[in-house]
Design a protein around this motif. Structure first.
Motif, PDB file in Angstrom:
ATOM      1  N   UNK A   1       1.144   6.508 -16.436  1.00 22.10           N
ATOM      2  CA  UNK A   1      -0.149   6.875 -15.844  1.00 22.10           C
ATOM      3  C   UNK A   1      -0.805   5.656 -15.207  1.00 22.10           C
ATOM      4  N   UNK A   2      -0.755   4.509 -15.862  1.00 23.38           N
ATOM      5  CA  UNK A   2      -1.314   3.276 -15.302  1.00 23.38           C
ATOM      6  C   UNK A   2      -0.576   2.897 -14.013  1.00 23.38           C
ATOM      7  N   UNK A   3       0.737   3.036 -14.029  1.00 27.85           N
ATOM      8  CA  UNK A   3       1.525   2.735 -12.831  1.00 27.85           C
ATOM      9  C   UNK A   3       1.107   3.654 -11.686  1.00 27.85           C
ATOM     10  N   UNK A   4       0.956   4.953 -11.981  1.00 28.98           N
ATOM     11  CA  UNK A   4       0.620   5.921 -10.940  1.00 28.98           C
ATOM     12  C   UNK A   4      -0.805   5.779 -10.431  1.00 28.98           C
ATOM     13  N   UNK A   5      -1.733   5.509 -11.330  1.00 29.02           N
ATOM     14  CA  UNK A   5      -3.142   5.463 -10.937  1.00 29.02           C
ATOM     15  C   UNK A   5      -3.601   4.104 -10.407  1.00 29.02           C
ATOM     16  N   UNK A   6      -3.005   3.026 -10.890  1.00 31.27           N
ATOM     17  CA  UNK A   6      -3.486   1.685 -10.542  1.00 31.27           C
ATOM     18  C   UNK A   6      -2.456   0.894  -9.743  1.00 31.27           C
ATOM     19  N   UNK A   7      -1.270   0.706 -10.312  1.00 29.36           N
ATOM     20  CA  UNK A   7      -0.319  -0.240  -9.744  1.00 29.36           C
ATOM     21  C   UNK A   7       0.231   0.172  -8.379  1.00 29.36           C
ATOM     22  N   UNK A   8       0.779   1.379  -8.274  1.00 31.38           N
ATOM     23  CA  UNK A   8       1.412   1.778  -7.018  1.00 31.38           C
ATOM     24  C   UNK A   8       0.430   1.852  -5.847  1.00 31.38           C
ATOM     25  N   UNK A   9      -0.750   2.464  -6.000  1.00 26.46           N
ATOM     26  CA  UNK A   9      -1.692   2.437  -4.875  1.00 26.46           C
ATOM     27  C   UNK A   9      -2.125   1.013  -4.499  1.00 26.46           C
ATOM     28  N   UNK A  10      -2.309   0.163  -5.506  1.00 25.99           N
ATOM     29  CA  UNK A  10      -2.687  -1.226  -5.226  1.00 25.99           C
ATOM     30  C   UNK A  10      -1.564  -1.965  -4.511  1.00 25.99           C
ATOM     31  N   UNK A  11      -0.328  -1.733  -4.928  1.00 28.36           N
ATOM     32  CA  UNK A  11       0.815  -2.396  -4.290  1.00 28.36           C
ATOM     33  C   UNK A  11       0.967  -1.950  -2.838  1.00 28.36           C
ATOM     34  N   UNK A  12       0.800  -0.664  -2.589  1.00 22.09           N
ATOM     35  CA  UNK A  12       0.899  -0.154  -1.216  1.00 22.09           C
ATOM     36  C   UNK A  12      -0.201  -0.738  -0.339  1.00 22.09           C
ATOM     37  N   UNK A  13      -1.407  -0.790  -0.867  1.00 23.64           N
ATOM     38  CA  UNK A  13      -2.529  -1.365  -0.116  1.00 23.64           C
ATOM     39  C   UNK A  13      -2.312  -2.844   0.140  1.00 23.64           C
ATOM     40  N   UNK A  14      -1.862  -3.566  -0.869  1.00 21.48           N
ATOM     41  CA  UNK A  14      -1.603  -4.994  -0.709  1.00 21.48           C
ATOM     42  C   UNK A  14      -0.559  -5.249   0.366  1.00 21.48           C
ATOM     43  N   UNK A  15       0.555  -4.523   0.307  1.00 19.10           N
ATOM     44  CA  UNK A  15       1.614  -4.764   1.285  1.00 19.10           C
ATOM     45  C   UNK A  15       1.150  -4.403   2.693  1.00 19.10           C
ATOM     46  N   UNK A  16       0.452  -3.283   2.826  1.00 20.65           N
ATOM     47  CA  UNK A  16      -0.040  -2.882   4.143  1.00 20.65           C
ATOM     48  C   UNK A  16      -0.980  -3.932   4.716  1.00 20.65           C
ATOM     49  N   UNK A  17      -1.861  -4.441   3.890  1.00 22.40           N
ATOM     50  CA  UNK A  17      -2.815  -5.456   4.340  1.00 22.40           C
ATOM     51  C   UNK A  17      -2.113  -6.751   4.707  1.00 22.40           C
TER      52      UNK A  17
ATOM     53  N   UNK B   1       7.278   1.234   4.164  1.00 21.17           N
ATOM     54  CA  UNK B   1       7.187   0.806   2.762  1.00 21.17           C
ATOM     55  C   UNK B   1       5.990   1.456   2.080  1.00 21.17           C
ATOM     56  N   UNK B   2       4.848   1.447   2.737  1.00 20.28           N
ATOM     57  CA  UNK B   2       3.654   2.058   2.148  1.00 20.28           C
ATOM     58  C   UNK B   2       3.843   3.555   1.941  1.00 20.28           C
ATOM     59  N   UNK B   3       4.425   4.225   2.916  1.00 19.68           N
ATOM     60  CA  UNK B   3       4.666   5.667   2.781  1.00 19.68           C
ATOM     61  C   UNK B   3       5.638   5.958   1.645  1.00 19.68           C
TER      62      UNK B   3
ATOM     63  N   UNK C   1       4.772   8.079  -1.646  1.00 12.90           N
ATOM     64  CA  UNK C   1       5.563   9.268  -1.975  1.00 12.90           C
ATOM     65  C   UNK C   1       6.029   9.209  -3.428  1.00 12.90           C
ATOM     66  N   UNK C   2       6.489   8.041  -3.858  1.00 10.80           N
ATOM     67  CA  UNK C   2       6.898   7.868  -5.258  1.00 10.80           C
ATOM     68  C   UNK C   2       5.699   8.069  -6.169  1.00 10.80           C
ATOM     69  N   UNK C   3       4.548   7.542  -5.771  1.00 13.18           N
ATOM     70  CA  UNK C   3       3.331   7.684  -6.564  1.00 13.18           C
ATOM     71  C   UNK C   3       2.920   9.155  -6.690  1.00 13.18           C
ATOM     72  N   UNK C   4       2.989   9.891  -5.604  1.00 14.10           N
ATOM     73  CA  UNK C   4       2.649  11.311  -5.632  1.00 14.10           C
ATOM     74  C   UNK C   4       3.601  12.075  -6.545  1.00 14.10           C
ATOM     75  N   UNK C   5       4.894  11.798  -6.435  1.00 18.17           N
ATOM     76  CA  UNK C   5       5.877  12.436  -7.297  1.00 18.17           C
ATOM     77  C   UNK C   5       5.589  12.130  -8.767  1.00 18.17           C
ATOM     78  N   UNK C   6       5.322  10.871  -9.077  1.00 19.17           N
ATOM     79  CA  UNK C   6       5.027  10.472 -10.453  1.00 19.17           C
ATOM     80  C   UNK C   6       3.764  11.163 -10.949  1.00 19.17           C
TER      81      UNK C   6
END
Length: 68
Positions: free
Chosen positions: A10-26, A39-41, A45-50
């Protein structure tokens, strides 16, 4: 699934993956890193599945608790 595994996922899905996608995009925009959209998409997608898998698990857990 144990409570600890659920909480970690849950922590990975709610915090880590969205933060990682935002960081890489930025950073990709600033530094010209490759494949920022792909990469962000993929991460989202993995985050949504999780998120869906965790929601199903949570619903099953709650259903079992109500039946007890």
């Amino acid at each position: 699934m144990s409570n600890k595994v659920y909480d970690i996922l849950k922590w990975i899905a709610l915090i880590f993956l969205p933060a990682a996608a935002t960081l890489y995009t930025t950073l990709a925009g600033i530094w010209g890193l490759p494949y920022s959209e792909a990469i962000s998409a993929t991460v989202m997608a993995v985050d949504t599945f999780l998120g869906v898998v965790l929601k199903i698990s949570n619903n099953n857990y709650n259903k079992t608790k109500k039946e007890e």
